[in-house]
Design an enzyme around this catalytic site. Sequence first.
Site, PDB file in Angstrom:
ATOM      1  N   ARG A  44       0.842  -1.184   0.000  1.00 40.68           N
ATOM      2  CA  ARG A  44       0.000   0.000   0.000  1.00 40.68           C
ATOM      3  C   ARG A  44       0.884   1.242   0.000  1.00 40.68           C
ATOM      4  O   ARG A  44       2.087   1.161   0.160  1.00 40.68           O
ATOM      5  CB  ARG A  44      -0.960   0.016   1.183  1.00 40.68           C
ATOM      6  CG  ARG A  44      -0.291  -0.281   2.516  1.00 40.68           C
ATOM      7  CD  ARG A  44      -0.921   0.427   3.658  1.00 40.68           C
ATOM      8  NE  ARG A  44      -0.820   1.871   3.503  1.00 40.68           N
ATOM      9  CZ  ARG A  44       0.288   2.580   3.749  1.00 40.68           C
ATOM     10  NH1 ARG A  44       1.409   1.983   4.117  1.00 40.68           N
ATOM     11  NH2 ARG A  44       0.299   3.876   3.615  1.00 40.68           N
ATOM     12  N   GLY A  45       0.241   2.400  -0.191  1.00 38.54           N
ATOM     13  CA  GLY A  45       0.984   3.629  -0.377  1.00 38.54           C
ATOM     14  C   GLY A  45       1.131   3.874  -1.865  1.00 38.54           C
ATOM     15  O   GLY A  45       1.614   2.998  -2.599  1.00 38.54           O
ATOM     16  N   ALA A  46       0.701   5.041  -2.332  1.00 42.65           N
ATOM     17  CA  ALA A  46       0.645   5.295  -3.776  1.00 42.65           C
ATOM     18  C   ALA A  46       1.964   5.014  -4.504  1.00 42.65           C
ATOM     19  O   ALA A  46       1.975   4.329  -5.525  1.00 42.65           O
ATOM     20  CB  ALA A  46       0.171   6.728  -4.029  1.00 42.65           C
ATOM     21  N   ARG A  81      -6.619  -0.508  -7.441  1.00 43.71           N
ATOM     22  CA  ARG A  81      -6.878   0.655  -6.587  1.00 43.71           C
ATOM     23  C   ARG A  81      -7.162   1.864  -7.491  1.00 43.71           C
ATOM     24  O   ARG A  81      -6.237   2.428  -8.074  1.00 43.71           O
ATOM     25  CB  ARG A  81      -5.671   0.978  -5.698  1.00 43.71           C
ATOM     26  CG  ARG A  81      -5.198  -0.110  -4.747  1.00 43.71           C
ATOM     27  CD  ARG A  81      -6.191  -0.454  -3.653  1.00 43.71           C
ATOM     28  NE  ARG A  81      -6.613   0.645  -2.827  1.00 43.71           N
ATOM     29  CZ  ARG A  81      -5.968   1.109  -1.758  1.00 43.71           C
ATOM     30  NH1 ARG A  81      -4.820   0.572  -1.410  1.00 43.71           N
ATOM     31  NH2 ARG A  81      -6.481   2.093  -1.044  1.00 43.71           N
ATOM     32  N   GLN A 186      -3.715   2.199   9.757  1.00 46.24           N
ATOM     33  CA  GLN A 186      -2.374   2.389   9.184  1.00 46.24           C
ATOM     34  C   GLN A 186      -1.490   3.249  10.081  1.00 46.24           C
ATOM     35  O   GLN A 186      -0.272   3.140  10.049  1.00 46.24           O
ATOM     36  CB  GLN A 186      -2.475   3.010   7.791  1.00 46.24           C
ATOM     37  CG  GLN A 186      -3.091   2.105   6.741  1.00 46.24           C
ATOM     38  CD  GLN A 186      -4.571   2.378   6.551  1.00 46.24           C
ATOM     39  OE1 GLN A 186      -5.268   2.769   7.490  1.00 46.24           O
ATOM     40  NE2 GLN A 186      -5.058   2.193   5.334  1.00 46.24           N
ATOM     41  N   ASP A 227      -2.589  10.578  -2.389  1.00 46.89           N
ATOM     42  CA  ASP A 227      -2.725   9.517  -3.377  1.00 46.89           C
ATOM     43  C   ASP A 227      -3.004  10.075  -4.764  1.00 46.89           C
ATOM     44  O   ASP A 227      -2.728   9.415  -5.756  1.00 46.89           O
ATOM     45  CB  ASP A 227      -3.843   8.565  -2.962  1.00 46.89           C
ATOM     46  CG  ASP A 227      -3.418   7.667  -1.824  1.00 46.89           C
ATOM     47  OD1 ASP A 227      -3.029   6.522  -2.097  1.00 46.89           O
ATOM     48  OD2 ASP A 227      -3.447   8.115  -0.668  1.00 46.89           O
ATOM     49  N   ASN A 237      -6.503  11.975  -0.236  1.00 46.54           N
ATOM     50  CA  ASN A 237      -5.650  11.213   0.676  1.00 46.54           C
ATOM     51  C   ASN A 237      -6.554  10.367   1.565  1.00 46.54           C
ATOM     52  O   ASN A 237      -7.784  10.430   1.474  1.00 46.54           O
ATOM     53  CB  ASN A 237      -4.768  12.150   1.499  1.00 46.54           C
ATOM     54  CG  ASN A 237      -3.663  11.406   2.235  1.00 46.54           C
ATOM     55  OD1 ASN A 237      -2.915  10.626   1.633  1.00 46.54           O
ATOM     56  ND2 ASN A 237      -3.545  11.619   3.528  1.00 46.54           N
ATOM     57  N   LYS A 238      -5.954   9.572   2.415  1.00 41.59           N
ATOM     58  CA  LYS A 238      -6.699   8.643   3.264  1.00 41.59           C
ATOM     59  C   LYS A 238      -7.859   9.346   3.965  1.00 41.59           C
ATOM     60  O   LYS A 238      -7.735  10.476   4.427  1.00 41.59           O
ATOM     61  CB  LYS A 238      -5.759   8.034   4.304  1.00 41.59           C
ATOM     62  CG  LYS A 238      -6.387   6.972   5.186  1.00 41.59           C
ATOM     63  CD  LYS A 238      -6.952   5.815   4.376  1.00 41.59           C
ATOM     64  CE  LYS A 238      -5.913   5.148   3.525  1.00 41.59           C
ATOM     65  NZ  LYS A 238      -6.483   4.107   2.631  1.00 41.59           N
TER      66      LYS A 238
END
Length: 331
Positions: A44-46, A81, A186, A227, A237-238
């Site tokens: 995970r993480g762009a 995603r 996270q 992201d 973003n999240k």
Amino acid sequence: MRTIEFDNGNLIFLDQTKLPLEENYIATNDYERIALAIERLEIRGAPAIGVAAAYAIAVGLLSDQTESNFEKINRRLAMTRPTAVNLFWALDEMKKVYYANKNSKILLPLLFEKANEILQDDIKKCEAIAVNGNKIFYKKSNVLTHCNTGSLATAGNGTALNVIKKGFENGFVQHVFVDETRPLMQGSRLTAFELDKHGIPFTIITDSTAAFLMKQDKIDLVIVGADRIALNGDTANKIGTYNLAVLSNYHKLPFYVAAPTSSIDKNCSNGDEIKIELRDKAEITHIKNVQITKDNYNVYSPAFDVTPNNLITAIITEKDFHLPPYYFKNV
């Protein structure tokens, strides 16, 4: 700490769903397994998603370099995603190489070379972001961050969390408050894990605690990742990031975004055009496979929200420290 790398024909990644209680590395040369890892948030993480997708393209073509197979793999990875623009940027970079060399005998080496280039490029960008991010500190500060933007989210040392790490090394970060980041934690699982590894003082808080800390003057600044960034600076973003931006604005605190330029979507003029991924309701109704509420209850679980550009003090990329008004057409 490297959490994604390519070695001996395999993509090797740390399964982030097991952290912080278990450090389990997975090695695979199966593009479908990599796609599943991205969907399951094992990767995970762009930026890290983009790197993984690039290698997935290359390994997926090892036994069949036909155009039909390439397009099948590309479509599968694009489904994983929808919000993280680095995924589509990396797929596009691999597509350029494929179609420029699809009849070449060295197609596979060229694809692996491009994937390696994407990984190395991310490592360099992480360091440049940290250098440019030094400008946010003018005194010893208490910092609030959301989700995870460190080594676990990139091929390098991270984006927003790398700014924090460098700030700590330079004596500017006193303490980090870490949003737990519901529903998948996270912050409390991953960011806490990284800060602990680096010996940086931190405290985990529930997402709803941030306003109370700000009211008590215990927060000096907020920094998060991204992201996807629209041309006008609107930032996805999240989920929970927009809350923090509104709270920062009310409490007159600076709110920063740190991300590589590969997170800027030049086909997206503003945040209204950003597609927001909706996650499975089980991520709300269950925690670590333990049911906490009834399955028949309705659940709304967007993975991201969009922060309007007017709430962002500055956007930090590897190229510059961008101040409003934001216009990223030529970045």
